[in-house]
Design an enzyme around this catalytic site. Structure first.
Site, PDB file in Angstrom:
ATOM      1  N   SER A 156      -0.732 -40.482  -0.786  1.00  0.00           N
ATOM      2  CA  SER A 156      -0.468 -41.641  -1.641  1.00  0.00           C
ATOM      3  C   SER A 156      -1.591 -41.805  -2.649  1.00  0.00           C
ATOM      4  CB  SER A 156      -0.374 -42.916  -0.785  1.00  0.00           C
ATOM      5  OG  SER A 156      -0.325 -44.072  -1.586  1.00  0.00           O
ATOM      6  N   TYR A 162      -2.667 -48.350   6.149  1.00  0.00           N
ATOM      7  CA  TYR A 162      -1.878 -47.336   5.433  1.00  0.00           C
ATOM      8  C   TYR A 162      -2.797 -46.379   4.677  1.00  0.00           C
ATOM      9  CZ  TYR A 162       1.432 -45.378   2.039  1.00  0.00           C
ATOM     10  OH  TYR A 162       2.179 -44.533   1.265  1.00  0.00           O
TER      11      TYR A 162
END
Length: 250
Positions: free
Chosen positions: A142, A155
């Site tokens: 990400s 995350y």
């Protein structure tokens, strides 16, 4: 489109978000795709969108990736008779709140889905890849790793772990003809964006941040995955590719 005829691909979390379109493209390119996803609604949508002549090569298995014994048992069955040629570690959960509000159990759950499942899947596929002298592992990370987002600590931590694994696995597995690369998607209009309280403001931020002034679409990710799966990418390993319209540049 790369010819993936005969390739057997394990793809976690592939029914929704960015995985749906990629799965359809992999099937169209000739691959056999084994999807592990627990979202029944999205699984049904993927089945419905798969052309009839490709359905025989789609194996969709509802699976809770946090159930490690069940996951290991399933992988043992999948690898008993034939090797997996590729693993795409895509499944992830994406909670959002301030760091101090996460319990240790919540942080552990994110790690279990986003990292430990990838460890288990990759470990299961490795013997077959090593025996045949060819393999592809793709970890979906990400652009949040660049530090531009708040309230996503577990995350971001998990995606950092996947990036580290990408590099460590690439170094260790390269001698067997196995490449390991990461893809870092930018801001795509998926369900994950629903965590943002101001959708209009967030969309404006995206347009301001990207060099390319359009929203990303799933085909952008599918193209990068197909490339890393191809023979043409056989001399590329340990790399992270940002597919984000030029939001981040290195």
């Amino acid at each position: 489109m790369s010819n993936l005829t005969g390739r057997r691909i394990l793809y976690t979390g592939a029914s929704g978000g960015l995985g749906h379109e990629t799965t359809l493209q992999l099937l169209a390119a000739g691959a056999e795709v084994i999807v592990l996803d627990r979202d029944a609604r999205k699984n049904e949508s993927l089945i419905a969108d798969t052309p009839a002549d490709l359905k025989a090569r789609l194996h969709l298995i509802e699976c809770d990736l946090t159930d490690k014994p069940a996951l290991q048992s399933l992988l043992d069955q999948l690898t008993t008779t034939r090797a997996l040629d590729a693993v795409i570690n895509n499944a992830a959960i994406y909670p959002s709140k301030p760091f101090e509000e996460y319990s240790l159990e919540e942080q552990a759950l994110v790690h279990a889905v986003n990292v430990e499942a990838a460890l288990i899947c990759t470990r299961a596929a490795l013997p077959g890849m090593r025996a045949q002298g060819w393999g592809r592992i793709i970890n979906i990370t990400s652009i949040t790793l660049t530090g531009g987002w708040e309230n996503l600590v577990p995350y971001v931590q998990s995606k950092g772990a996947l990036l580290g694994l990408t590099r460590a696995w690439a170094r260790e597995f390269g001698k067997w003809g196995i490449t390991v690369n990461a893809i870092a998607p930018g801001a795509f209009p998926t369900d994950a964006e629903k965590i943002h309280p101001d959708p209009v403001g967030y969309a404006a931020r995206i347009m301001d941040s990207q060099a390319i002034k359009r929203r990303g679409h799933p085909g952008d990710i599918a193209a990068s995955i197909r490339f890393f799966l191809s023979d043409e990418a056989g001399f590329i390993t340990g790399q992270s590719l940002a597919v984000d319209g030029g939001w981040t540049m290195h």
